[in-house]
Design a protein around this motif. Structure first.
Motif, short mmCIF file in Angstrom:
data_model
loop_
_atom_site.label_atom_id
_atom_site.label_comp_id
_atom_site.label_asym_id
_atom_site.label_seq_id
_atom_site.Cartn_x
_atom_site.Cartn_y
_atom_site.Cartn_z
N GLY A 197 69.76 25.59 81.36
CA GLY A 197 70.54 26.60 80.62
C GLY A 197 72.01 26.67 81.02
N LEU A 198 72.31 26.58 82.31
CA LEU A 198 73.71 26.69 82.73
C LEU A 198 74.51 25.49 82.22
N SER A 199 73.90 24.33 82.28
CA SER A 199 74.59 23.11 81.84
C SER A 199 74.81 23.13 80.33
N ILE A 200 73.77 23.55 79.59
CA ILE A 200 73.89 23.69 78.13
C ILE A 200 75.04 24.64 77.81
N THR A 201 75.05 25.75 78.52
CA THR A 201 76.05 26.80 78.28
C THR A 201 77.47 26.27 78.51
N LEU A 202 77.66 25.54 79.60
CA LEU A 202 79.02 25.05 79.89
C LEU A 202 79.45 23.98 78.89
N ASP A 233 70.81 40.70 89.78
CA ASP A 233 69.85 39.60 89.77
C ASP A 233 68.74 39.92 88.76
N ARG A 234 68.72 39.17 87.65
CA ARG A 234 67.67 39.36 86.64
C ARG A 234 66.74 38.15 86.63
N VAL A 235 66.79 37.34 87.69
CA VAL A 235 66.05 36.07 87.79
C VAL A 235 66.48 35.16 86.65
N GLY A 250 79.71 39.63 75.78
CA GLY A 250 78.92 39.18 76.93
C GLY A 250 79.82 38.51 77.95
N ALA A 251 79.75 39.01 79.19
CA ALA A 251 80.57 38.43 80.27
C ALA A 251 79.67 37.77 81.29
N GLY A 252 78.65 37.04 80.80
CA GLY A 252 77.81 36.24 81.69
C GLY A 252 78.49 34.90 81.94
N VAL A 253 77.69 33.86 82.15
CA VAL A 253 78.26 32.54 82.43
C VAL A 253 79.03 32.03 81.22
N ALA A 254 78.43 32.14 80.04
CA ALA A 254 79.08 31.64 78.83
C ALA A 254 80.36 32.42 78.56
N GLY A 255 80.26 33.76 78.57
CA GLY A 255 81.41 34.58 78.23
C GLY A 255 82.53 34.45 79.25
N GLY A 303 69.24 31.43 85.92
CA GLY A 303 69.53 30.12 86.47
C GLY A 303 70.52 30.15 87.62
N GLU A 304 70.16 29.44 88.70
CA GLU A 304 71.06 29.37 89.85
C GLU A 304 71.21 27.92 90.30
N PHE A 305 70.51 27.01 89.60
CA PHE A 305 70.63 25.56 89.86
C PHE A 305 71.39 24.97 88.68
N GLY A 322 75.82 29.46 74.51
CA GLY A 322 74.88 29.79 75.59
C GLY A 322 73.55 30.25 75.03
N ASP A 323 72.85 31.09 75.80
CA ASP A 323 71.51 31.53 75.40
C ASP A 323 71.51 32.27 74.06
N ALA A 324 72.63 32.86 73.67
CA ALA A 324 72.70 33.55 72.39
C ALA A 324 72.43 32.59 71.23
N GLY A 330 73.61 36.24 75.52
CA GLY A 330 72.37 35.84 76.17
C GLY A 330 71.12 35.94 75.31
N ARG A 331 69.97 35.84 76.01
CA ARG A 331 68.66 35.91 75.34
C ARG A 331 68.56 37.18 74.50
N GLY A 332 67.93 37.06 73.34
CA GLY A 332 67.75 38.23 72.48
C GLY A 332 69.07 38.77 71.97
C1 LIG Z 1 63.31 32.38 84.85
C2 LIG Z 1 64.54 31.61 84.47
C3 LIG Z 1 64.95 30.55 85.24
C4 LIG Z 1 66.09 29.81 84.88
N1 LIG Z 1 66.46 28.78 85.68
C5 LIG Z 1 67.54 28.04 85.37
C6 LIG Z 1 68.02 27.00 86.23
O1 LIG Z 1 67.45 26.74 87.30
N2 LIG Z 1 69.11 26.31 85.84
C7 LIG Z 1 69.76 26.57 84.67
O2 LIG Z 1 70.73 25.87 84.36
N3 LIG Z 1 69.37 27.59 83.86
C8 LIG Z 1 68.29 28.33 84.17
N4 LIG Z 1 67.93 29.39 83.39
C9 LIG Z 1 68.72 29.68 82.17
C10 LIG Z 1 70.08 30.32 82.48
O3 LIG Z 1 69.94 31.44 83.30
C11 LIG Z 1 70.75 30.71 81.17
O4 LIG Z 1 70.70 29.63 80.26
C12 LIG Z 1 72.20 31.15 81.37
O5 LIG Z 1 72.26 32.25 82.24
C13 LIG Z 1 72.82 31.49 80.01
O6 LIG Z 1 74.07 32.11 80.20
P1 LIG Z 1 74.61 33.13 79.09
O7 LIG Z 1 75.95 33.52 79.55
O8 LIG Z 1 74.41 32.56 77.76
O9 LIG Z 1 73.61 34.37 79.19
P2 LIG Z 1 73.48 35.45 80.36
O10 LIG Z 1 73.73 34.82 81.68
O11 LIG Z 1 72.17 36.13 80.14
O12 LIG Z 1 74.68 36.48 80.07
C14 LIG Z 1 74.69 37.30 78.93
C15 LIG Z 1 75.61 38.49 79.19
O13 LIG Z 1 75.73 39.27 78.00
C16 LIG Z 1 75.58 40.65 78.31
N5 LIG Z 1 75.09 41.32 77.10
C17 LIG Z 1 73.83 41.29 76.58
N6 LIG Z 1 73.79 42.04 75.45
C18 LIG Z 1 75.03 42.55 75.26
C19 LIG Z 1 75.60 43.39 74.27
N7 LIG Z 1 74.86 43.86 73.23
N8 LIG Z 1 76.90 43.74 74.39
C20 LIG Z 1 77.64 43.27 75.41
N9 LIG Z 1 77.14 42.46 76.40
C21 LIG Z 1 75.85 42.11 76.31
C22 LIG Z 1 74.59 40.65 79.47
O14 LIG Z 1 74.67 41.86 80.20
C23 LIG Z 1 75.05 39.41 80.26
O15 LIG Z 1 76.07 39.74 81.19
C24 LIG Z 1 66.81 30.16 83.72
C25 LIG Z 1 66.41 31.24 82.94
C26 LIG Z 1 65.29 31.97 83.30
C27 LIG Z 1 64.88 33.13 82.46
#
Ligand SMILES: Cc1cc2nc3c(=O)[nH]c(=O)nc-3n(C[C@H](O)[C@H](O)[C@H](O)COP(=O)(O)OP(=O)(O)OC[C@H]3O[C@@H](n4cnc5c(N)ncnc54)[C@H](O)[C@@H]3O)c2cc1C
Length: 409
Positions: free
Chosen positions: A306-311, A41-43, A11-16, A45-47, A293-295, A166-168
């Motif tokens: 979520g972003l703060s938890i992740t960092l 944009d998947r809606v 995963g190369a999101g915020v955490a990765g 966190g941006e704050f 992070g969300d994982a 991330g989630r799921g």
């Molecule tokens: C509606 C909503 C509003 C939110 N608002 C806020 C907010 O205002 N402030 C805040 O701090 N947080 C907010 N969050 C939470 C925040 O977005 C997440 O906590 C944060 O993005 C987590 O980062 P992550 O890197 O763990 O996951 P993600 O950002 O989801 O990144 C996961 C990455 O893994 C990749 N991936 C997934 N499955 C696989 C796989 N099998 N193989 C390889 N790659 C994979 C995905 O494509 C993605 O790039 C909100 C969440 C939602 C749903």
């Protein structure tokens, strides 16, 4: 790309992106595997709360975000029904005074945030593969990761796999990490807009107006990330071709200044809604694997943590790895700290959801009583202040039932 890197980050999101940057800067051989070809944009966190900004600073990535156009909000104004907007402004929280050296809350588009961090990881020497499919993780002292990339099945055997997907999370599922989930309380929908120049750029808000909780997080240049909570009885409130227009129309309320301008703003992304429910994993480690992070479970997005938890996850895990102790037991302090951190934030999320995201007449009366109690004793708002200062710097008793009863009982 090495076949035996030190770390594979899934995963190369915020955490990765953040973790790969920090580990590669620290001299480790890092391979990042990402499913998507581009961040969209998947809606999400941006704050980023002030305590997340402090984590970004400690990780050494804050300058990157500033250079990429991150925008600070410095006041949180509690606009809400039953409170005159002028009176709301006098009760604003000063986000720049929450933590020493932190200018406020940081606002930035989520896809851009991921792109910036991925580029930094690569600049620091990490390898990034995009379009990775059918990923499978096998736990063990030397874990195995198999995946398909460019039509070829490949296998790598790192010293450690980090699930940052991330989630799921597929990694969490494959390594048998058991997630628990709260019941769904409400739906949180979001939409990015442009053309909202009328909204003051330094102000953010979150408050209940009629049948919705409305949030505004400006990003500079007339962009703003809007969120809206609504009840479960209206699951399809923002479905279909009129979703974005119906969503924006909900911001046209007298208790929210510039509501008319927000309602007339241009959608700049999809309008999606998500169940709010908190989900947590008590043990986010397995042999050769750690989740971040969300994982590792996500907090209720109602309180935007979520972003703060992740960092913070990234900082704690990177400190272990760069400290050179790769035994599974080395992650025990991370696991313990995260469990308590998430418990506190779960409490805060449930409290804010009960306070701000219930829409019956009884809930409205309870809300009015609660705001009256907070006016008389501002310490009752401390579980909510945790949203900005972080849950760790506050006394544990404010995350207990007694605090709930005093405010909402
Ligand atoms: C509606 C909503 C509003 C939110 N608002 C806020 C907010 O205002 N402030 C805040 O701090 N947080 C907010 N969050 C939470 C925040 O977005 C997440 O906590 C944060 O993005 C987590 O980062 P992550 O890197 O763990 O996951 P993600 O950002 O989801 O990144 C996961 C990455 O893994 C990749 N991936 C997934 N499955 C696989 C796989 N099998 N193989 C390889 N790659 C994979 C995905 O494509 C993605 O790039 C909100 C969440 C939602 C749903």
């Amino acid at each position: 790309m090495s076949e035996e890197p030190d770390v594979v980050v899934v995963g190369a999101g915020v955490a990765g992106g953040a973790l790969a940057t920090v580990l590669a800067r620290g001299g480790l051989d890092v391979l990042v595997l990402e499913k998507s070809l581009v961040h969209r944009d998947r809606v999400r966190g941006e704050f980023m709360a002030p305590w997340g900004v402090a984590e970004a600073s400690q990780l050494g990535i804050l300058d990157l975000l500033a250079a990429a156009g991150a925008h600070y909000t410095v006041r949180s104004v509690p606009y809400r029904e039953g409170l005159d907007p002028e009176a709301a402004r006098t009760r604003a929280f000063d986000l720049g005074a929450m933590l020493p050296g932190v200018a406020g809350a940081l606002n930035m588009g989520h896809p851009r945030l991921c792109e910036v961090l991925d580029a930094a990881a690569q600049a620091a020497g990490a390898a990034l593969l995009r379009g990775v499919l059918d990923l499978a993780v096998e736990v063990g002292e030397r874990p195995q990761v198999t995946f398909t990339h460019d039509g070829r099945r490949r296998e790598v055997a790192p010293r450690l796999v980090v699930g940052a997907d991330g989630r799921g999370s597929a990694v969490a599922r494959q390594v048998g990490a058991r997630a628990e989930t709260d019941p769904v309380h409400h739906i949180m929908a979001g939409l990015l807009v442009e053309g909202a120049e009328a909204w003051p750029e330094g102000d953010q808000t979150m408050g209940t107006h009629g049948e919705a909780t409305l949030y505004v997080f400006p990003q500079g240049g007339g962009r703003a990330r809007l969120y809206l909570n609504h009840g479960l009885g209206e699951r399809r409130r923002f479905a279909g071709p009129e979703a974005a227009q119906n969503f924006l129309a909900a911001f046209r309320v007298p208790s929210l200044p510039h509501g008319e301008a927000l309602a007339a703003a241009r959608p700049a992304g999809p309008c999606h809604g998500y169940p709010n429910a908190d989900s947590w994993v008590d043990v986010p480690v397995a042999p050769g694997v750690v989740l971040v992070g969300d994982a590792a479970g996500h907090n209720d997005p109602t309180i935007g943590q979520g972003l703060s938890i992740t960092l913070r996850d990234v900082r704690l895990v990177s400190e272990v790895l760069l400290g050179g102790d790769w035994e599974r037991g080395a992650f025990a302090p991370y696991v313990e700290e995260r469990r308590e951190r998430m418990r506190r934030l779960r409490f805060a999320g449930r409290l804010v959801s009960a306070l701000n995201a219930e829409f019956t007449e009884e809930a409205r009366q309870r809300r009015l009583r609660a705001w009256g109690r907070i006016a008389a004793d501002p310490t009752m708002a401390l579980p909510m202040v945790a949203m900005w200062k972080g849950p760790h710097g506050l006394p544990p008793h404010i995350f207990e039932q007694g605090a709930w009863d005093r405010l909402l009982g």
